[in-house]
Design an enzyme around this catalytic site. Structure first.
Site, PDB file in Angstrom:
ATOM      1  CG  ASN A   9      -1.796   1.230   1.300  1.00 17.88           C
ATOM      2  OD1 ASN A   9      -1.926   1.967   0.330  1.00 17.88           O
ATOM      3  ND2 ASN A   9      -2.393   1.463   2.452  1.00 17.88           N
ATOM      4  CE  LYS A  11      -0.315   3.342   4.768  1.00 18.39           C
ATOM      5  NZ  LYS A  11      -0.156   3.572   6.219  1.00 18.39           N
ATOM      6  CG  HIS A  93      -5.868   1.708   5.380  1.00 20.80           C
ATOM      7  ND1 HIS A  93      -5.419   2.660   6.271  1.00 20.80           N
ATOM      8  CD2 HIS A  93      -4.820   0.868   5.181  1.00 20.80           C
ATOM      9  CE1 HIS A  93      -4.155   2.411   6.579  1.00 20.80           C
ATOM     10  NE2 HIS A  93      -3.772   1.332   5.935  1.00 20.80           N
ATOM     11  CD  GLU A 165      -3.580  -2.256   7.679  1.00 13.87           C
ATOM     12  OE1 GLU A 165      -2.455  -2.190   7.192  1.00 13.87           O
ATOM     13  OE2 GLU A 165      -4.476  -1.439   7.439  1.00 13.87           O
ATOM     14  N   GLY A 171       2.360   2.722  10.853  1.00 16.20           N
ATOM     15  CA  GLY A 171       3.251   3.860  10.661  1.00 16.20           C
ATOM     16  C   GLY A 171       3.923   4.355  11.922  1.00 16.20           C
ATOM     17  CB  SER A 206       5.320  -1.152  11.973  1.00 13.87           C
ATOM     18  OG  SER A 206       4.811   0.154  12.169  1.00 13.87           O
TER      19      SER A 206
END
Length: 244
Positions: A9, A11, A93, A165, A171, A206
């Site tokens: 992804n 982003k 997401h 997730e 992140g 991560s």
């Protein structure tokens, strides 16, 4: 037997130059897992062309509209994604849920729209740090899944991917331990009932080459949805190789 899957992804990152350089550097030799690359919308066709020429990976969108067409400025329909070469699409997401106030009900409509058009939705679910500290992880995950279950039949889960997730790990550099992730993945599979053994459940948060093998060694972790690390072609390929 579920085949491992690793999805990138990107982003809101990258450029045409970045994408071209990424695929020049991407070496998927020895990778046995499925691989999906989800670029920003403007680069879907470029990435799809790379996939067609080089093979070894599929293309996905990062979001879609629940509507098939119409006066919805700035939105992207499932058919447009397909027309641009996408096979998968990320749905729900945590950044869409938190930054753009997407409810589980809206996410369910997007999931349904994706499947109705022939796309494979990658449904993202997971709890915030506050919810985790309150001991509500399983409750939150079950509620997010139930919203989708209410608009599809059970067999539709076979044509989807679920990505757990934990929001607090996205992140941040923090990652659930393999055992913590496995516990939630096992719960998710149980929630899927009779089709649970046929559904790929990915971990996201991560993920790096340094922790990928330990995560993928868990019985119910079938791969990963990779964010920041997917912007480095060599790092991403190393994560893909860990999924066996």
């Amino acid at each position: 037997m579920r085949k491992p899957l690793v999805a990138a992804n990107w982003k809101m990152n990258g450029s045409r130059e970045f994408a071209e350089r990424f695929f020049t550097d991407l070496n998927l030799e020895g990778v046995t897992s499925g691989v999906v690359v989800c670029p920003p919308f403007p680069y879907l066709s470029l990435v799809a062309q790379e996939a067609e020429e080089k093979g070894g990976f599929a293309v996905g969108g990062q979001d879609l509209s629940q509507e098939p067409s119409g006066a919805f400025t700035g939105e992207i329909s499932a058919s447009m994604l397909l027309d641009s070469g996408a096979r998968y699409v990320i749905v729900g997401h945590s950044e869409r849920r938190s930054f753009y106030s997407e409810t589980s009900e809206l996410v369910a409509k997007k999931f349904f729209a994706a499947q109705a058009a022939g796309l494979i939705p990658i449904l993202c679910i997971g709890e915030t740090l506050e919810e985790r500290e309150q001991g509500r992880t399983l409750e939150v995950v079950a509620t997010q899944m139930q919203a989708v279950s209410e608009v599809i039949d059970t067999d539709a889960w076979k044509r989807a991917v679920v990505a757990y997730e934990p929001v607090w790990a996205i992140g941040t550099g923090k990652t659930a331990t393999p055992e913590e992730a496995q516990s939630v993945h096992e719960f998710i599979r149980a929630q899927l009932g009779q089709v649970g053994d046929e559904v790929q459940i990915l971990y996201g948060g991560s993920v790096k080459s340094a922790n990928a093998s330990a995560l993928f060694a868990q019985a119910d972790i079938d791969g990963a949805l990779v964010g920041g690390a997917s912007l480095d072609a060599k790092e991403f390929a190393a994560i893909c190789r860990a999924a066996v």
